[in-house]
Scaffold this active site. Structure first.
Site, PDB file in Angstrom:
ATOM      1  N   ASP A 392      14.142  -2.332  10.599  1.00 22.57           N
ATOM      2  CA  ASP A 392      12.746  -1.912  10.428  1.00 22.57           C
ATOM      3  C   ASP A 392      11.910  -3.093   9.941  1.00 22.57           C
ATOM      4  O   ASP A 392      11.072  -2.944   9.063  1.00 22.57           O
ATOM      5  CB  ASP A 392      12.685  -0.736   9.443  1.00 22.57           C
ATOM      6  CG  ASP A 392      11.326  -0.048   9.473  1.00 22.57           C
ATOM      7  OD1 ASP A 392      10.558  -0.303  10.410  1.00 22.57           O
ATOM      8  OD2 ASP A 392      11.047   0.740   8.552  1.00 22.57           O
ATOM      9  N   ARG A 396       4.586  -4.473   7.313  1.00 19.94           N
ATOM     10  CA  ARG A 396       4.412  -3.472   6.239  1.00 19.94           C
ATOM     11  C   ARG A 396       5.606  -3.492   5.283  1.00 19.94           C
ATOM     12  O   ARG A 396       5.517  -2.993   4.170  1.00 19.94           O
ATOM     13  CB  ARG A 396       4.229  -2.061   6.828  1.00 19.94           C
ATOM     14  CG  ARG A 396       5.420  -1.572   7.584  1.00 19.94           C
ATOM     15  CD  ARG A 396       5.300  -0.178   8.176  1.00 19.94           C
ATOM     16  NE  ARG A 396       6.448   0.029   9.041  1.00 19.94           N
ATOM     17  CZ  ARG A 396       6.516  -0.330  10.293  1.00 19.94           C
ATOM     18  NH1 ARG A 396       5.480  -0.851  10.869  1.00 19.94           N
ATOM     19  NH2 ARG A 396       7.629  -0.171  11.005  1.00 19.94           N
ATOM     20  N   ASN A 397       6.727  -4.038   5.736  1.00 19.06           N
ATOM     21  CA  ASN A 397       7.925  -4.083   4.910  1.00 19.06           C
ATOM     22  C   ASN A 397       8.156  -5.450   4.265  1.00 19.06           C
ATOM     23  O   ASN A 397       9.254  -5.732   3.774  1.00 19.06           O
ATOM     24  CB  ASN A 397       9.156  -3.658   5.719  1.00 19.06           C
ATOM     25  CG  ASN A 397       9.141  -2.164   5.970  1.00 19.06           C
ATOM     26  OD1 ASN A 397       8.586  -1.418   5.167  1.00 19.06           O
ATOM     27  ND2 ASN A 397       9.726  -1.732   7.063  1.00 19.06           N
ATOM     28  N   ASP A 410      11.370  -4.369   1.846  1.00 20.87           N
ATOM     29  CA  ASP A 410      11.616  -2.940   1.981  1.00 20.87           C
ATOM     30  C   ASP A 410      12.725  -2.733   2.979  1.00 20.87           C
ATOM     31  O   ASP A 410      12.666  -3.244   4.090  1.00 20.87           O
ATOM     32  CB  ASP A 410      10.333  -2.241   2.446  1.00 20.87           C
ATOM     33  CG  ASP A 410      10.323  -0.804   1.998  1.00 20.87           C
ATOM     34  OD1 ASP A 410      11.383  -0.154   2.119  1.00 20.87           O
ATOM     35  OD2 ASP A 410       9.288  -0.329   1.511  1.00 20.87           O
TER      36      ASP A 410
END
Ligand code: AMP
Length: 538
Positions: A392, A396-397, A410
């Site tokens: 992923d 955003r991570n 993340d």
């Protein structure tokens, strides 16, 4: 009066001079002919892929003709993604493009250009093909196969039922129980946990992991797995002697909420007695709400895993606090939050919006973008060396700290605010399809090579100041695009070298993709050379 007849558009702008002479002297005066004439489409050619797709045309006419496009006889509504652009005007001839931003098969068809002014009109047609339409026959074939499967399953079930009747009648005291389907497919709500299950080393789920359901999109069958990020090859990171630091609750003082993840709130906090040389430090604490027994086990496994992941570009994990609910994980605090928000806050739109305000954000430079990209690639080199498949990777991570320090931050599925980045299949499964390569979409195969694909998408995010990949397409269209082999276009601000790198990450065959170490090396060199490089770019 000079009367001119049989003039045509070719005489437009011609110079007419009049000279008058007598014995005293001479005088000349001239004018340019402004000839009014009906439109004529002098060129309409096949679509060419450029920065955007372009259907090139040239139209002459005076006054300037109004242009209207039709696709298979329906009016084309122009907007952000389809628009007429005039690039050049010569002698009342207008040269331009019907510009299409990432067209799909829905945009295939017969394009008719109609040019009108008060003296007349002209029209011309051209066929345009951007993408193959999914083959419906295959879907039909798929349905037929499914009918066979259903009939097959019914037959097996009926035979099983008969057998059971026989067993109950003749062998009711057998030692071996028959397991119901619930032992194969967990109905637990564990997928709401941010933690990773550990696979037997394989990244591809086994058939039992795959579950019985599938979603069919176009011609692509997507197996539904309860939570895809659970199947990771993390054996090397789960060592038996891992010491997870436990932090006392009274040492954590919450200050404010930073955000809400899918699994609980994230707070900024002060943590006391964490390091011998500082009384307190700022930390980010992630809470896990309503943890089931299984979620608790996963929590501890995740904590072990995070304890073993240590690298300058992976967010530092300090420990856990499990004295009471909610369970807490303590991470280093990254001042500027997630990278996606950061990119958007330092893009042209943010600069424009802040016009007139006292504190205006500054736009990121290419050299800074390369610096960000290089750091993420460095973190990914490390993860690959640990045989950790992220699954992923997205801006955003990633998190941004002081002095543009970037870390991968993340490892769980992301938050509600980014829910449109995920595609929900089945009950809980949220797939980041816009970051996934064809083999992950079609077969749920996640590998270091699929992480490389995602890294290419991360580069694209960086060079578009945090745009959502394929923002102009719906989830179903994205799946079709990716499985048919289309890739994202070169962002406006992206140097060719970096786009070539992206293309190297987006090779359809996983083994043809660039190796993560190569990518890091290339980015490092570009980042180092970037001041000079920027000069060249102007
Ligand atoms: P997450 O649960 O990881 O999706 O995080 C939710 C929000 O908390 C995001 O908007 C992040 O910006 C913020 N956040 C998460 N971890 C950190 C951290 N270590 N430092 C600062 N902010 C964080």
């Amino acid at each position: 009066m000079l009367r001119l007849s049989n003039l045509s558009s070719l005489d437009h702008n011609s110079k007419i001079s009049c000279t008058a002479e007598n014995i005293v002297g001479g005088k000349e005066s001239s004018l340019l002919l402004d000839i009014l004439f009906p439109p004529k489409i002098t060129k309409l050619s096949e679509a060419i892929p450029d920065h955007h797709w372009c259907i090139p045309f040239s139209v002459s006419g005076n006054p300037e003709p109004e242009l209207q496009w039709f696709l298979d006889d329906e009016v084309v509504t122009e907007g952000l993604y389809i628009m007429t652009m005039i690039h050049d005007i010569t002698e009342r001839e207008y040269h331009g493009c019907l510009q299409l931003d990432s067209p799909t098969h829905f945009n295939n068809g017969r394009y008719r250009l109609v040019a009108k002014n008060e003296f007349g009109m002209d029209q011309r047609e051209v066929e345009a093909h951007f993408m193959h339409k999914p083959i419906e026959g295959l879907c039909l074939h798929f349905v037929i196969v499914q009918v066979y499967v259903v009939v097959g399953i019914a037959a097996v079930a009926f035979t099983g039922f008969l057998l059971m009747l026989i067993i109950l009648k003749f062998g009711g005291n057998s030692k071996f129980g028959i397991k119901g389907p619930s032992s194969v497919i967990s109905n637990d709500d564990d997928s709401a946990s941010p933690l990773h299950h550990v696979s037997n080393g394989s990244n591809t789920p086994s058939s039992s992991e795959m579950g019985p359901d599938a979603v069919i999109i176009g011609m692509t069958k997507i197996p539904v797995i309860e939570n895809p990020q659970y199947f990771r090859s993390t054996n090397s990171l789960l060592k038996t002697d891992t010491f997870v630091q436990h932090i006392k609750r009274h040492n954590i003082v919450l200050k404010r909420e930073l955000g809400e993840g899918a699994f609980g709130k994230v707070f900024l906090a002060e943590c006391y007695n964490l390091s011998p040389d500082q009384e307190k430090i700022l930390v980010a604490v992630k809470t896990l709400k309503e943890a089931s027994e299984n979620a608790r086990k996963d929590f501890h496994r995740e904590a072990e895993l995070l304890t073993n992941l240590q690298h300058e570009h992976i967010v530092t994990f300090y420990g856990v606090c499990v004295e009471s609910d909610p369970l807490i994980m303590v991470f280093e605090y990254m001042k500027h939050g997630d990278l996606n928000k950061f990119l958007r806050a330092h893009g042209p739109d943010a600069v424009l919006m802040a016009e007139g305000q006292t504190t205006r954000p500054v736009e990121l430079t290419q050299s800074q973008m390369l610096h960000i990209a290089q750091q993420i690639a460095s973190g990914m080199v490390y993860l690959a060396s640990q045989h950790f498949v992220h699954r992923d990777l997205a801006t955003r991570n990633c998190l941004v700290g002081e002095n543009l320090l970037v870390k991968i931050g993340d490892f769980g599925m992301s938050r509600d605010v980014y829910s449109t980045d995920y595609y929900r299949v089945g009950g809980h499964t949220m797939l980041p399809i816009r970051w996934m390569p064809p083999e992950s979409i079609m077969y749920r195969k996640f590998t270091t090579e699929s992480d490389v694909w995602s890294l290419g998408v991360v580069l694209w995010e960086i060079f578009t100041y945090g745009k959502q990949p394929w923002y102009q397409l719906s989830n179903n269209e994205v799946i079709e695009c990716i499985t048919q082999g289309r890739v994202l276009q070169r962002p406006r601000t992206c140097p060719k070298e970096v786009y070539d790198l992206m293309l190297g990450c987006w090779q359809r065959e996983p083994h043809m993709r660039l190796n993560i170490k190569e990518i890091h090396g290339l980015l490092l060199n570009l980042a180092k050379a970037s001041p000079v490089y920027l000069d060249i770019l102007g």
